[in-house]
Write a protein that holds these residues in place. Structure first.
Motif, PDB file in Angstrom:
ATOM      1  N   LEU A  60      43.794  52.224  39.596  1.00  0.00           N
ATOM      2  CA  LEU A  60      42.504  52.597  39.017  1.00  0.00           C
ATOM      3  C   LEU A  60      42.537  54.057  38.607  1.00  0.00           C
ATOM      4  CD1 LEU A  60      40.215  50.855  41.633  1.00  0.00           C
ATOM      5  CD2 LEU A  60      40.532  50.155  39.278  1.00  0.00           C
TER       6      LEU A  60
ATOM      7  N   CYS B  81      41.840  50.198  34.404  1.00  0.00           N
ATOM      8  CA  CYS B  81      42.413  49.436  35.502  1.00  0.00           C
ATOM      9  C   CYS B  81      43.732  48.822  35.044  1.00  0.00           C
ATOM     10  CB  CYS B  81      41.435  48.347  35.911  1.00  0.00           C
ATOM     11  SG  CYS B  81      42.082  47.256  37.148  1.00  0.00           S
TER      12      CYS B  81
ATOM     13  N   LEU C 248      37.846  43.327  37.462  1.00  0.00           N
ATOM     14  CA  LEU C 248      37.958  44.461  38.376  1.00  0.00           C
ATOM     15  C   LEU C 248      37.523  45.746  37.680  1.00  0.00           C
ATOM     16  CD1 LEU C 248      38.861  45.367  41.178  1.00  0.00           C
ATOM     17  CD2 LEU C 248      41.136  45.701  40.266  1.00  0.00           C
TER      18      LEU C 248
ATOM     19  N   VAL D 212      34.289  47.940  38.910  1.00  0.00           N
ATOM     20  CA  VAL D 212      34.506  49.317  39.365  1.00  0.00           C
ATOM     21  C   VAL D 212      33.746  50.286  38.455  1.00  0.00           C
ATOM     22  CG1 VAL D 212      36.221  51.088  39.830  1.00  0.00           C
ATOM     23  CG2 VAL D 212      36.706  48.745  40.424  1.00  0.00           C
TER      24      VAL D 212
ATOM     25  N   ASN E 104      38.425  45.093  48.383  1.00  0.00           N
ATOM     26  CA  ASN E 104      37.194  45.837  48.560  1.00  0.00           C
ATOM     27  C   ASN E 104      37.487  47.190  49.202  1.00  0.00           C
ATOM     28  OD1 ASN E 104      34.369  46.089  48.386  1.00  0.00           O
ATOM     29  ND2 ASN E 104      34.208  45.638  50.574  1.00  0.00           N
TER      30      ASN E 104
ATOM     31  N   VAL F 188      39.206  49.516  46.664  1.00  0.00           N
ATOM     32  CA  VAL F 188      38.283  50.029  45.648  1.00  0.00           C
ATOM     33  C   VAL F 188      37.387  51.098  46.250  1.00  0.00           C
ATOM     34  CG1 VAL F 188      36.292  49.380  44.256  1.00  0.00           C
ATOM     35  CG2 VAL F 188      38.341  47.983  44.192  1.00  0.00           C
TER      36      VAL F 188
ATOM     37  N   ARG G 202      39.361  54.309  46.680  1.00  0.00           N
ATOM     38  CA  ARG G 202      39.632  55.016  45.428  1.00  0.00           C
ATOM     39  C   ARG G 202      38.365  55.689  44.900  1.00  0.00           C
ATOM     40  NH1 ARG G 202      42.247  57.394  43.309  1.00  0.00           N
ATOM     41  NH2 ARG G 202      42.529  56.680  41.167  1.00  0.00           N
TER      42      ARG G 202
END
Lengths: 256, 285
Positions: free
Chosen positions: B37, B48, B152, B156, B264, B267, B270
């Motif tokens: 990411l 992504c 994704l 995000v 999860n 993410v 990040r």
């Protein structure tokens, strides 16, 4: 508005008077439709779909032919009067394109396409009335129309919708129920009990999903029994009609 | 022009190695490529990457008048752009191909219809002013499994985005720029992640998670499952392909549950890392 309708009352009845696991009235009409090679009209309660199958025949477009198997072409059209709110959906609508793509990929592994190289099978689905369970009706109708057209299939495809209200699983949802509860459509091959299609679009806990998924698999077998009965009745009528025509008896034949 | 289909030796090699549970990129059958990411300087700008598959997602907010049917709800639209830049399989002209339709519809189901955003929180003055969120998804390169990558990126981007704070006095709406008041994150109900499994014509071959391009093209069916870390399924989609036993499907869903929890965590980690670097910049200004 939808929340005012009681989905499942204390007595265990649904808004249309059915029990939790009860399916809607299923009517199958396999009579000839104009020039189609096979046709079926299927009615699940107030959802009605008419399917016509043409082929296997030569493809209209040369580019679509495949040298080792038949190409399947599915077109879905939804009548403007099929829903409560009169709305014309054009053929480029994403929802309808997706429906057609779903039907196509469901039947691709079921039809024995390798028996008809360089040909095309056209499936036209016309939605006449919508009251929940559209995908289920389209798939069931297509199975029957293909069988009626005499196209070899490895198995029937029987589709059922299931839903969960609070913790109570229900089968064969109407439009009101579909708008209100999470629902799953499952298509099974009854001979092997395997699943070709699963779709779900609403939030549902994994354990609840498992319950309804297995239940829908069982309901598929009930639908299968109905299919078999309808097709057998139709074939009996046809065979009967063949025998009923004016025929020359054996003695008369001797005289000629 | 569509690229030619994989050659027979290529196909046989892939199938025989998959039978021994070996994949061309050295992964286990149910192992995912680690998502990369990258956040842009703007909030809600995320790139992504899953292996060589790359998708860019961007969110922007505008104030509009709501539709008369839903005066209390904000508007969310998703624009997905799948051009031949991603792969020569996608065409620009004419009707969208079936794959494109399925990707676009799936994005819509995962990111919009599964109630990810609390639309009522996007209302400023009922019937007068609401936020219109526009999520644009650009598919930059397709090396297999673009759907998971796009989902994704989209989710995000929504989590990363912050809208400017507004103040309502009577009928007056004042928008505070980021330098005056800290922008507000979107109210999100949950974060679904999408996982795609590929099946092969030979039933002895185990299904693989996150197929690469060759695996995807040689597969005999895909199943996509979207779910959040709280074990709630949002979308399950298996359109035709090889028929599978019920237990097999349920087993794969359990695998997806585990992967969703891991993803999860990744993410969230990040996003926090990125947020720390930003905090410093704000103080410097």
């Amino acid at each position: 508005m939808a929340s005012r309708i009681e989905i499942l009352n204390d007595g265990g009845f649904r808004s249309d008077g059915r029990r939790q696991y009860e399916l809607r009235d299923l009517a199958i009409d396999l009579s000839q439709q104009a020039s189609a090679d096979g046709a079926a009209t299927i009615t699940h309660g107030l959802t009605q779909v008419m399917v016509s199958v043409f082929g296997p025949r030569e493809a209209k477009m040369r580019s679509q032919t495949m040298h080792d198997r038949a190409n399947i072409n599915v077109e879905v059209s939804v009548a403007a009067f099929s829903t409560g709110e009169r709305r014309k959906r054009n053929r480029g609508d994403k929802r309808i394109l997706e429906l057609a793509a779903t039907i196509k990929s469901t039947f691709e592994p079921v039809i024995q396409t390798s028996l008809y190289p360089r040909s095309q099978i056209d499936i036209f689905v016309q939605v006449l009335e919508q009251d929940g369970g559209l995908l289920q009706a389209c798939i069931n109708g297509t199975t029957l129309a293909l069988a009626n057209a005499g196209i070899p299939l490895i198995d029937f495809v029987c589709a059922v919708t299931g839903g969960v209200h609070l913790t109570a699983p229900m089968l064969d949802l109407t439009l009101i129920e579909e708008n209100d509860v999470p629902h799953v459509s499952v298509a099974v091959l009854p001979k092997t009990g395997k699943v070709t299609l699963v779709t779900m679009e609403t939030r549902l806990h994994v354990e609840r999903f498992e319950e309804i998924f297995r239940l829908a698999g069982q309901a598929g077998k009930v639908i299968h029994a109905e299919f078999k009965r309808a097709l057998r009745d139709r074939t009996t009528t046809l065979v009967g009609a063949m025998g009923a025509g004016p025929r020359i008896s054996a003695e008369e034949e001797m005289e000629y | 022009m569509r690229p030619p289909s994989p050659s027979i030796p290529e196909k046989e090699f892939l199938f025989s190695s998959l039978k021994q549970s070996l994949r061309l990129d050295g992964r286990l059958p149910l192992e995912q490529r680690t998502p990369q990411l990258t956040f842009g300087s703007d909030l809600g700008y995320v790139e992504c990457g899953l292996g060589k598959t790359r998708v860019l997602a961007q969110v922007e907010a505008r104030m509009v008048k709501p539709t008369p049917e839903r005066p209390f709800e904000g508007i969310v639209t998703i624009h997905s752009e799948i051009s031949p830049m991603a792969s020569p399989e996608y065409e620009t002209l004419g009707r969208a191909s079936e794959e494109e339709v399925i990707i676009t519809r799936m994005l819509d189901k995962v990111l919009r219809r599964s109630d990810v955003l609390d639309k009522e929180s996007l209302c400023i003055i009922a019937g007068q002013r609401v936020w219109h969120l526009r999520l644009t998804i650009h598919c930059l390169a397709d090396a297999g499994n673009m759907l998971d990558c796009a989902c994704l990126a989209g989710i995000v981007a929504l989590k990363h985005f912050r809208r400017p704070d507004v103040e309502v006095t009577g009928e007056e709406v004042t928008v505070h720029p980021a330098s005056e008041r800290a922008p507000i994150p979107l109210a999100m109900n949950h974060t679904p992640f999408c996982f795609t499994f590929a099946f092969f014509p030979d039933l002895e071959t185990a299904p693989v998670l996150d197929p690469n391009q060759l695996e995807q093209r040689l597969s005999a069916g895909l199943m996509s499952v979207a779910l959040n870390a709280q074990k709630e399924l949002c979308v399950v989609q298996k359109f035709g392909g090889v028929p599978l036993a019920m237990d097999e499907i349920l087993r794969l869903i359990d695998v997806a549950v585990e992967r969703a929890k891991e993803l999860n965590k990744l993410v969230e980690g990040r996003l926090q890392e990125d947020w720390k670097t930003r905090g410093r910049n704000v103080e410097l200004i």
